[in-house]
Each structure stands twice: as structure tokens, then as C-alpha cells.
Design an enzyme around this catalytic site. Structure first.
Site, short mmCIF file in Angstrom:
data_model
loop_
_atom_site.label_atom_id
_atom_site.label_comp_id
_atom_site.label_asym_id
_atom_site.label_seq_id
_atom_site.Cartn_x
_atom_site.Cartn_y
_atom_site.Cartn_z
N ASP A 21 -0.77 -9.16 0.26
CA ASP A 21 -0.78 -8.62 1.62
C ASP A 21 -1.40 -7.23 1.68
O ASP A 21 -2.16 -6.92 2.60
CB ASP A 21 0.65 -8.59 2.16
CG ASP A 21 0.69 -8.31 3.65
OD1 ASP A 21 0.08 -9.08 4.41
OD2 ASP A 21 1.32 -7.32 4.05
N ALA A 23 -3.64 -5.87 -0.35
CA ALA A 23 -5.08 -5.97 -0.55
C ALA A 23 -5.76 -6.48 0.72
O ALA A 23 -6.82 -5.98 1.11
CB ALA A 23 -5.38 -6.90 -1.72
N ARG A 51 -3.09 -14.65 -9.63
CA ARG A 51 -2.77 -15.92 -10.29
C ARG A 51 -3.41 -17.11 -9.58
O ARG A 51 -3.60 -18.16 -10.18
CB ARG A 51 -1.25 -16.11 -10.35
CG ARG A 51 -0.55 -15.03 -11.16
CD ARG A 51 0.86 -15.44 -11.55
NE ARG A 51 0.85 -16.55 -12.50
CZ ARG A 51 1.93 -17.00 -13.13
NH1 ARG A 51 3.10 -16.43 -12.92
NH2 ARG A 51 1.86 -18.01 -13.96
N LYS A 184 -3.57 10.88 4.98
CA LYS A 184 -3.76 11.00 6.42
C LYS A 184 -4.52 12.28 6.77
O LYS A 184 -4.31 13.33 6.17
CB LYS A 184 -2.40 10.98 7.14
CG LYS A 184 -1.72 9.62 7.11
CD LYS A 184 -0.40 9.65 7.83
CE LYS A 184 0.22 8.26 7.88
NZ LYS A 184 -0.56 7.31 8.70
N GLU A 218 10.23 4.90 13.29
CA GLU A 218 9.57 3.61 13.45
C GLU A 218 10.33 2.76 14.46
O GLU A 218 11.57 2.80 14.51
CB GLU A 218 9.49 2.88 12.11
CG GLU A 218 8.71 3.64 11.05
CD GLU A 218 8.72 2.91 9.71
OE1 GLU A 218 7.82 2.08 9.49
OE2 GLU A 218 9.63 3.17 8.91
N ASP A 237 13.28 4.74 0.15
CA ASP A 237 12.03 4.20 0.69
C ASP A 237 11.16 5.25 1.34
O ASP A 237 9.92 5.16 1.30
CB ASP A 237 12.35 3.09 1.70
CG ASP A 237 11.10 2.35 2.15
OD1 ASP A 237 10.37 1.84 1.29
OD2 ASP A 237 10.85 2.28 3.37
N HIS A 242 7.63 10.01 0.84
CA HIS A 242 6.83 10.44 1.99
C HIS A 242 7.30 11.79 2.54
O HIS A 242 6.53 12.75 2.65
CB HIS A 242 6.88 9.40 3.11
CG HIS A 242 6.26 8.09 2.75
ND1 HIS A 242 5.24 7.97 1.84
CD2 HIS A 242 6.51 6.84 3.19
CE1 HIS A 242 4.90 6.69 1.73
NE2 HIS A 242 5.66 6.00 2.54
N LYS A 333 14.47 3.27 11.11
CA LYS A 333 13.91 2.03 11.63
C LYS A 333 14.53 1.71 12.99
O LYS A 333 15.63 2.16 13.31
CB LYS A 333 14.21 0.86 10.68
CG LYS A 333 13.66 1.04 9.27
CD LYS A 333 12.19 0.72 9.20
CE LYS A 333 11.71 0.69 7.76
NZ LYS A 333 10.25 0.45 7.68
#
Length: 486
Positions: A21, A23, A51, A184, A218, A237, A242, A333
Site C-alpha cells: 500500500d 509503495a 513475494r 513537509k 485527524e 504512533d 512526529h 483520532k
């Protein structure tokens, strides 16, 4: 204003997890846009490795769909898409086994003028295996670079183990730990504003700054990441990487030069100067259902979860520049709005000549990371019209698209910049191993503290500004959060 694009050296970039995802959504579209800008040399190649069994043609068909979906302004440029796809190759590879490695070695060019970089777009459990395969099979030299995605460990012990494993095969100056927040445009502009303007740097200290807020909010929930996120939480996370990086860039001393180790040395000093945080200066939250969207526990499929989807905390950097200046960090979130902002709130004037009726006014430098990247400086002026000296705060706004012309309307994606920095061999915007370990050294005791106490996160309504206790955390200091609608 005409932007200046400097081509990089020819390269072979091998993407392990080339069908994944990340990539598909980020890495390949970023490379495609650099190709469209003329920055990718014609002899460069991108080699997907995973794979899945497919050949070059099938892989190009797979990536064509991704470019149409995620190519932004170039998504409908069929000629450019076909030109870029001609640079793509694919090799099925087994990260832990024998399959595909000989074919990959045969495909690579043995040319000292071609940069060779490996992007580990896979889970951290495969980092050491891939590094060992690349090194032991003769697919690398002293100039080879590897790129690893977060998470860089789950705690200090695992981060230290990961660093030691990678160090068995590659030197520190070959390892690029990527944090897309540092790519950024506004984050880099923060350094330009600080160190390129005499206006701000003399005021960038405890004498003039009242406090600093860093918010990353978010509107989405954990969704399909529920099983991963429930083992991580907002602290691991977001805060440990960040927000920590943003805090470092705000708080660090001027480096002697804009070079990788000079910048990272100063960031490391900030992390090591962070005080421990008392439990009453931390608020953890977990979103509940709003009647339409599921709750965190439903998303995570864990009805008894004590993992936080929101965290707010107050911390201090104990050095001469920032003594007694609070830094308020907040991320979560399923909040009411999507916003990433750094707000430098300056102190009030020491004495108002306009009297009590003029109100309280402060200058605020707001650095917006998303959406609408840019900066705003709030200044106090006289409100137009008769009736006395009434003061009002107005913004001096610099949105990149408006200030810099059409070339800036589509701000360069962070992955575009960071991947090109890998090819250039520039580690300035990448995390160093000791920096990662220092961040975990500060974070681990906070996590261990609430786990030992058995603390549960405070519930908050989905679509709100977070738990009420987060507002109280800053309100009791006579301050208010910015950037999220209550």
C-alpha cells in the site's frame, strides 16, 4: 516565481514491498511526479520486489492504476505515465529465503556512477533479514543506502536491538530512517524562518515566548489499522516520532551549518533536555461512537482496550533558552477537524498604554502543516473607524500557493523530497539512531507509568475536540488550545 529543479544522479532504487500500500499510494507516485518535473535522470530505474509472482509488464499495469489514482496533477498525463513506467522493473523475492535474489543481482548495474538504494517498505520485523540478504549476497557497497520506515522499535529495548541489527550490515551514514513529517514544506520553512530572518531568532526564547502548542489532529479513526494501533496508541504512533521531531525543530539551538549531523546533534540535545512528565500533566483519551461511526474499541475489535487514540501533555525543555516555558503537545483520532499546527504564542506587552478596555493581545506565529500549508503571524492593530483606540488582532498570512505563485499551488509531497534526498546522500531530514533511542528513553517511562497504575483513557465523543480533561490541562494555566473546533 520559477522553481529550480536540480536533477539527481542516475540511480537504481529497489523497493522491497513494491506491491504494498505504501509503495502504491506514496512511493511510486512521488517518484512519478519527480520524473514529470525533470528531476529523475533517464537512465534511472525503479525495481519493485515482493513475494507476488508477476513480470515487468504486469507490474507496470499494476502501478499504472496507482498513478492514475494518486498522481495528483499529473494523473491524467498518459504520455508521462507511460514514460515513467518504462523505468520500472519487477523481481519476485523472498525476504527470508533463497528465491529471487540471483535474479535481482543480475538486474542491478555494477556502475560506480549509479546510486543504489534499497527502500524497506515492509514491516520492521523484516528489516534485519533484508539488510542481511542485501549485504551477504553482494548487493551492496560502501555507498549503498537503505531506507527504513517507522516504527523504529516499540520501546527503547527494541529500538536499540533494531539499530544493532542494522549496524551489523550498514554504517550509520548509510541508514535513512524516514519520517515523512520532516519532508513537509512548512517544516523545512520553519528552519528558514528561524535561522534565515533576524526578525524571529532574537525573540525565540523564554524571555519573549509564553508557550508553544503542537497539534496534529485527524478526523479519521484507526479503521483498518486497528490491530496494529491497539498495540501502539497515540504516544508510540505519533508523539514519540512526529511530534517529537516538530518539538526539536522548534526548540533546538542554531546548528553551525545546515548539514545532517550538525542539525541532528542539536535535535538530540533537545530530547535529552526534556524533563520527565508528571501523570497530572498527561491526558489520554479514546473516542466513542457518535451513533454513525464506530467507537475505537469497535475499530480495534477489542471491547476492553485501554489504548489511547488521543493524548495531550505538557512538557518542559530544561535549558537556558526555554527554562519554564511550557510546550503543549496534542494529537488524536476522530476529532472535529483535520489540522496540524505549530503555534508559537508570544508574551503580552509588559505594559499596555491603551488601558484595560483595549483587552489582552498576543502575537502568535502559526505554522500550518496541513491542510493549506503556510504560516500566519498575528499582529495587533487599531480597529478602523472612529470611537477611540480599539485594538484588534489581524493575521499577516502567507499561504504558499498565494505567495509563491502557480508553481506552489501543488506543494511538493514529503516523499518526493525525502526520496530525492536519499539519492543525493543528504541525511539532514532523517533520524539518527541515537536520536531514536533518546526519544524512546523519554517516552518509555510515561507509558510504563500509566500501565503500572492501570489508568484508562478518558472517553470522548467522535467529532469533538477530545476529552474535557485536555481542555482543563491548558485552561488551568490561563491558556487555550488553538486549531480544533470544540
Amino acid at each position: 516565481m520559477v522553481s529550480r529543479v536540480i536533477p539527481v544522479e542516475p540511480f537504481d532504487l529497489i523497493i522491497f514491498g513494491g506491491t504494498g500500500d505504501l509503495a502504491r499510494r506514496k512511493i511510486l507516485p512521488a517518484l512519478f511526479r519527480r520524473y514529470c518535473s525533470g528531476q529523475m535522470p533517464e537512465s534511472s530505474r525503479v525495481i519493485g520486489a515482493a513475494r507476488s509472482e508477476m513480470d515487468d509488464a504486469a507490474y507496470r499495469d499494476f502501478i499504472r492504476e496507482a498513478l492514475v489514482e494518486f498522481g495528483k496533477s499529473q494523473a491524467d498525463n498518459a504520455e508521462a505515465i507511460e514514460g515513467f513506467l518504462a523505468h520500472l522493473h519487477y523481481v519476485p523475492v523472498d525476504a527470508k529465503g533463497e528465491g529471487g535474489w540471483s535474479a535481482l543481482k543480475d538486474l542491478l548495474r555494477d556502475d560506480e556512477n549509479v546510486v543504489r538504494a534499497y527502500y524497506f517498505s515492509v514491516g520492521p520485523s523484516l528489516f534485519a533479514d533484508l539488510a542481511g540478504q542485501v549485504r551477504n549476497r553482494g548487493l551492496s557497497n560502501r555507498d549503498t543506502r537503505i531506507v527504513v520506515e517507522k516504527p523504529f522499535g516499540h520501546d527503547l529495548e527494541s529500538a536499540r536491538a533494531l539499530n544493532e541489527e542494522l549496524a551489523q550490515y550498514f554504517h550509520e551514514d548509510q541508514i535513512y530512517r524516514i519520517d515523512h513529517y520532516l519532508g513537509k514544506e512548512t517544516v523545512q520553512n520553519l528552519m528558514a524562518v528561524r535561522f534565515g530572518n533576524m526578525l524571529f531568532e532574537p525573540l525565540w526564547n523564554a524571555q519573549y515566548v509564553d508557550h508553544i502548542q503542537i497539534t496534529v489532529a485527524e478526523t479519521v479513526g484507526v479503521g483498518g489499522r486497528g490491530s496494529y494501533y491497539d498495540k501502539s496508541g497515540a504516544m508510540r504512533d505519533m508523539v514519540q516520532n512526529h511530534l517529537m521531531q516538530l518539538l526539536c525543530l522548534i526548540a533546538m539551538e542554531p546548528p553551525a551549518r545546515f548539514e545532517a549531523d550538525a542539525v541532528r546533534d542539536e535535535k538530540l540535545k533537545v530530547i535529552r533536555a526534556l524533563d520527565p512528565v508528571d501523570p497530572d500533566q498527561i491526558v489520554r483519551g479514546q473516542y466513542t461512537s457518535d451513533g454513525e461511526m464506530p467507537s475505537y474499541r469497535e475499530d480495534a475489535e477489542n471491547p476492553t482496550s485501554k489504548t489511547e487514540s488521543f493524548i495531550a501533555l505538557k512538557c518542559y525543555v530544561s535549558n537556558w533558552r526555554w527554562a519554564n516555558t511550557p510546550f503543549y503537545l496534542r494529537t488524536g483520532k476522530r476529532l472535529s477537524s483535520r489540522a496540524s499546527e505549530i503555534a508559537v504564542v508570544f508574551k503580552e506587552t509588559p505594559h499596555s498604554i491603551f488601558g484595560i478596555d483595549s483587552g489582552r493581545h498576543r502575537n502568535v506565529l502559526s505554522i500550518r502543516l496541513q491542510p493549506n500549508e503556510g504560516m500566519t503571524l498575528g499582529v495587533t492593530i487599531k480597529e478602523p473607524g472612529p470611537g477611540g483606540m480599539r485594538l484588534v488582532d489581524v493575521p499577516l498570512d502567507m499561504s504558499f500557493a498565494e505567495a509563491l505563485g502557480p508553481e506552489a499551488e501543488e506543494v511538493t509531497d514529503a516523499y518526493e523530497r525525502l526520496i530525492m534526498d536519499v539519492i543525493r546522500g543528504n541525511q539532514t531530514l532523517f533520524m539518527r539512531g541515537d536520536e531514536v533511542e533518546a526519544a524512546w528513553s523519554w517516552t518509555d517511562p510515561l507509558i510504563e507509568g500509566w500501565e503500572r497504575r492501570g489508568d484508562s483513557p478518558k472517553p470522548y465523543d467522535a467529532g469533538s475536540a477530545g476529552p474535557d480533561d485536555a481542555a482543563f490541562l491548558i485552561n488551568r494555566d490561563g491558556r487555550r488550545w488553538r486549531g480544533i473546533k470544540s
